[in-house]
Design a protein around this motif. Structure first.
Motif: not given
Ligand code: F6P
Length: 549
Positions: A415-417, A423-424, A427-431
């Protein structure tokens, strides 16, 4: 490029300018996103929602692909036409996994009987290794298999064997030796018992310097340990298209598994080059791998453009390469077993499409293959992801994630994976905008001075596109699908750029020059190489400073 294609190209250029001003955050929230940007195929999800595209982008890209005759070229491949024009060869790796009763023809000849016969030979041989009827020279059971090969004769088998580790047959360990650096073979052999080791010498041409040198060293090691040349017959098999070279190396032809010149090296893991995979996972799991690839061949061959996964992936690659100037793409398997996937894809894509001229020899006139690189997540997050998030270069990313791990090994870490993978991409998309960072810092009661000084460092530009490949579990069938998708994706790129994706002339000159330098390095001759090489050779031979010569 024809006039129509030029017009569409211009339209795409203009469209890119419009899109560049749109916020990916808003695009992601659009209602049509799921319908236009997600593709599902029997439990495999390819999510393109986080791309810098609208429905119009896909329409234009597909129109462009019609003008470039991508589907006609695809059909020519499946029909066995010699689409590798610089080598006058058919490109028929799809025949290797054809599970239908359709014939597949090269030069008018159905190749399926030969394909099935080789598969049968591989299955029988592998069964004798597994059940212990094939024994080493001293009658010990084989418990270690070393594949010696390089490039396509290594990367595919190694990637797939590691990817399918949970499916390995017990009692056999798999090793891969590719580099001519003597340390590679040495380090592998250090742990092995010659009496129970089998070598698979895998080389399409059986002329590759590194592979032959390593194979000879392995043979010396074996013969010295077992005290007889005759031991070679029980410990060496070959996979090649070149029977006479196999024979002159000293491997009997009944220990040779063959394939054909219409199978490119980097497309060969489905052929007898996959022998090491079959030894590791067994014949039925290998069949499942072929089945998975076949399903994607059928999909690529028959699905309409709007639903065709490899087509749309390949078109997106061209979109970023041609219209956004992206020079690299990162491959991020959030799946430890796929850790060799980036290296495999690197050869697949860069050796196939790292070309500068079109089929007629004229310049391509645009960028071609992106640099493909990457590493398994989450490791990359603690290394190069910083650059992905805040560097000045936009690198489209591909994430790979399973719904669940294989076996009974999970304690919540999967689940962490998953959380980290998603999340990555988010974050890449939304910043994170300056206003958001400032608000966060205010909420954390940071002082104005600190906010002014630090907020710019915490801003994340966002607008960084990514694809998610999500699958149930990494089974042989899933792996087959994923790899075939990528083969066809690379095909689409090549068709769009009108290049020959199936030759590799660029690697030949380096091989030739290495051969001319070798006698100077060994001292048998002097003076080969340019002035810099000669100074370097002097340094490497004598330990003399290279500036003092
Ligand atoms: O040097 C490049 C290359 O020709 C690849 O295309 C190929 O996969 C590799 O070398 C190995 O070639 P072979 O299988 O003939 O040893």
């Amino acid at each position: 490029m024809g006039r129509d294609a030029m017009k569409t190209h211009d339209q795409l250029s203009a469209h890119q300018h419009e899109i560049a001003n749109l916020d990916l955050r808003d695009l992601i929230e659009r209602d049509d996103r799921a319908a236009t940007c997600t593709f599902e195929h029997d439990g495999l999800l390819v999510d393109l929602s986080r791309h810098l595209v609208t429905a119009d982008t896909f329409d234009l890209l597909r129109k462009w692909s019609r003008e470039r005759d991508v589907f006609a070229r695809r059909d020519a491949m499946f029909a066995g036409d010699p689409i590798n024009t610089t080598e006058c060869r058919s490109v028929m790796h799809v025949a290797l996994r054809n599970q239908s009763d359709r014939s597949m023809r090269v030069d008018g000849q159905d190749v399926m009987p030969a394909v099935r016969a080789q598969l049968d030979r591989m299955r029988s041989f592998v069964s004798t290794i597994h059940d212990g009827t094939w024994l080493g020279w001293t009658d010990k059971k084989i418990n270690a298999v070393v594949n010696i090969g390089i490039g396509g004769s290594d990367l595919g088998p190694m990637m797939a064997t590691e990817a399918l580790r949970p499916f390995h047959v017990r009692g056999i360990r798999s090793y891969f030796v590719s580099n001519v650096d003597p340390s590679h073979l040495h380090d592998v052999l250090e742990d092995l018992d010659p009496e129970s080791t089998l070598f698979i010498i895998a080389s399409k041409t059986f002329g590759t310097q590194e592979t032959l040198a390593n194979a000879k060293a392995a043979r010396r090691w074996l013969v010295e340990a077992l005290g007889s040349d005759q031991a070679v017959a029980r410990h060496f098999v070959a996979v090649s298209t070149n029977a006479s070279r196999v024979e002159s190396f000293g491997i009997d032809l009944d220990k040779m598994f063959t394939f054909w010149d219409w199978v490119g090296g980097r497309y060969s893991m489905w052929s007898s080059i996959g022998l090491s995979i079959m030894v590791a996972i067994g014949p039925s799991a290998f069949d499942a791998l072929l089945q998975g690839a076949f399903e994607m061949d059928e999909h690529f061959r028959t699905a309409p453009a709007e639903e065709n996964i490899p087509l749309n992936l390949g078109l997106l690659d061209c979109w970023y390469r041609d219209f956004w100037g992206c020079a690299s793409r990162v491959s991020l398997p959030y799946d430890q077993h796929l850790r060799h996937l980036p290296a495999y894809l690197q050869q697949l894509e860069m050796e196939s499409n790292g070309k500068q001229v079109q089929l007629d020899g004229s310049p391509v006139g645009s960028g071609t293959a992106m640099v493909v690189w990457g590493a398994a997540g989450t490791n990359g997050q603690h290394s190069f992801h910083q650059m992905l998030h805040q560097g000045t270069t936009v690198v489209p990313a591909d994430f790979f994630i399973a719904r669940r791990p294989i076996g009974d090994i999970d304690d919540g870490r999967h689940a962490m994976l998953v959380a980290n993978c998603l999340a990555q991409a988010e974050v890449l998309a939304r910043g994170r905008t300056l206003a958001e960072v400032t608000n966060d810092m205010r909420a954390a009661e940071d002082g104005d001075e600190d906010i002014k000084r630090l907020a710019p460092h915490r801003v994340m530009p966002g607008q960084r596109p990514s694809t998610i490949f999500a699958y149930d579990q990494l089974t042989p069938q899933t792996l087959g699908r994923l790899i075939a998708i990528h083969e066809h994706r690379v095909f689409v790129q090549g068709a769009m750029w009108n290049i020959d994706s199936f030759d590799q002339w660029g690697v030949e000159l380096g091989k030739k020059v290495a051969n001319t330098l070798l006698p100077t390095i060994t001292g048998e001759q002097s003076g080969t190489g340019d002035a810099t090489s000669q100074r370097l050779i002097a340094f490497l031979r004598n330990g003399r400073s290279h500036s003092s010569s």
